[in-house]
Structures are given as C-alpha cells and as structure tokens.
Design an enzyme around this catalytic site. Sequence first.
Site, short mmCIF file in Angstrom:
data_model
loop_
_atom_site.label_atom_id
_atom_site.label_comp_id
_atom_site.label_asym_id
_atom_site.label_seq_id
_atom_site.Cartn_x
_atom_site.Cartn_y
_atom_site.Cartn_z
N ALA A 29 0.84 -1.20 0.00
CA ALA A 29 0.00 0.00 0.00
C ALA A 29 0.87 1.24 0.00
CB ALA A 29 -0.92 -0.02 1.22
N ASN A 30 0.25 2.40 0.13
CA ASN A 30 1.01 3.65 0.26
C ASN A 30 0.25 4.60 1.18
OD1 ASN A 30 -0.78 5.45 -1.40
ND2 ASN A 30 -0.25 3.92 -2.95
N ARG A 31 0.80 5.78 1.42
CA ARG A 31 0.27 6.70 2.43
C ARG A 31 -0.87 7.59 1.96
NH1 ARG A 31 3.24 6.46 6.92
NH2 ARG A 31 5.43 5.80 6.74
#
Length: 222
Positions: A29-31
């Site tokens: 995932a990412n932020r």
Amino acid sequence: ANHRPLHGRRILVTAGPTHEPIDPVRYIANRSSGKQGFAIAAAAAEAGAEVLLIAGPVALPTPAGVIRVDVETAVEMEREVAAGLPVDAAIMVAAVADWRAADTRAQKIKKDGSGEVPPLALAENPDILASVAKSDRRPPLLIGFAAETNDVVAHAEAKLARKGCDWIVANDVAADPMGGETNRVHIVSNAGVESWDRLPKPAVARKLMEKIADALETRAPI
Ligand code: C5P
C-alpha cells in the site's frame, strides 16, 4: 456568478491508494489518505456535475451527490474507470500502486522459524491514466496528479508528456506530506505552469473546478 458551472457535465474521479494483496492477510500500500480526491469529487458535485468516484481503500464518507464505487487493487480500478467512460473530464487523483505481487498466495505465508526470507516477486500494474489517454474514449479534459518530493515542476512536465494528459496537478509531498490537510499545487499544461498558494484541500478542489469549468466552457457536453 454561476454557482453550478459544471451542471450537465459528467466527471470521473479516482482517489485513495490501492492495496495489492500478497496473501490473505498482507498487502502492498502507500500513504494516500484519499482526502484530496474526495474533496475534488465533493467540489465537482457542488458545482453541479454528475460525479463518479472510484475509490481505493480509505476511511472517508461519500460526499453528497456523488456515486461511489469502491475498489481494492489497480487492476480493479482500471476496470471500473473503463466502465465509467465516457465523461467530460477525468481527474486521476489516486495514488495507484506501481507494482503488485506477481502471484498472490491463496494461503498465509508462514514464518517457519528457519530464518529464511520468502521471495517477493513484483509485477508492474497497468498505468490507468496513460491507458485512458490512449483510449478511443479519452475524455476531452484528462487530468493527472503527481506527488513528488523534489524537482516538482520538472517531473510534472515530463509526466505530462509521458502520460498524454492535458494537465498535471503537481504537489510537493516533502512540503505537504501525504495525509495532511493542505496542498500547494502547480498546474502544469502545454500552456505553462500555474502555481497556487498553499491551501486546504477543499479549497484546492474548488479552485480546480473553476478552472475545469472554464476549460470545458466552449465544448458541448458528452
Ligand atoms: O507516474 P505517477 O504514478 O507519478 O503518475 C501519477 C498519475 O498517474 C496520477 O494521476 C495517478 O492517478 C496516475 N496513475 C494511474 N495508474 C497508475 C499509476 C499512476 O492512473 N498505475
């Protein structure tokens, strides 16, 4: 002033991160929080547009008047975007994962105590923005986003050409970290670069809607 300058327009927005499963309990995932994309969908609906919001996994309420489709992965997002066309404008705000696990395991990968680390092979995800730009249903106005940590405008200019979109909305995620409440954006197009002050994300969204309404003004609705 016209308070519903996007009345009669169809607008597609992608927002949030994507989650790329590794096994049933783990993912890449990412932020991305989805806040800027959701604010854009809300502002488009307030401006009178019919809005389709394709959202990755985020914990945000659906803005009033917006049709929302939730997806998890980039491949799912690509499919839902294609199904949502044609539109007058598409605004691709999602932070799509560049890579996914090459093979998703059906069972949880076990740590067996041997100290051996499992290999994690990656496969490239489809570039949704670039494929929409090439499609025969390319929206008359196609807008990409670019989160950069350095040389923001130079990277955005390169991205504009590479992706084949009309505008890149670039922001410096070193100055305004992902997940925050504000953005300082540069609108990069073939007409040049327009740099806006740091604004709350909803204000960026409203200003962008004014610019989109101006750009669509001379075009018949889809
Ligand atoms: O290349 P980069 O990921 O920085 O480009 C960002 C822009 O491209 C954003 O508009 C994003 O939504 C879009 N994008 C996409 N599909 C991908 C990667 C990025 O639509 N696989």
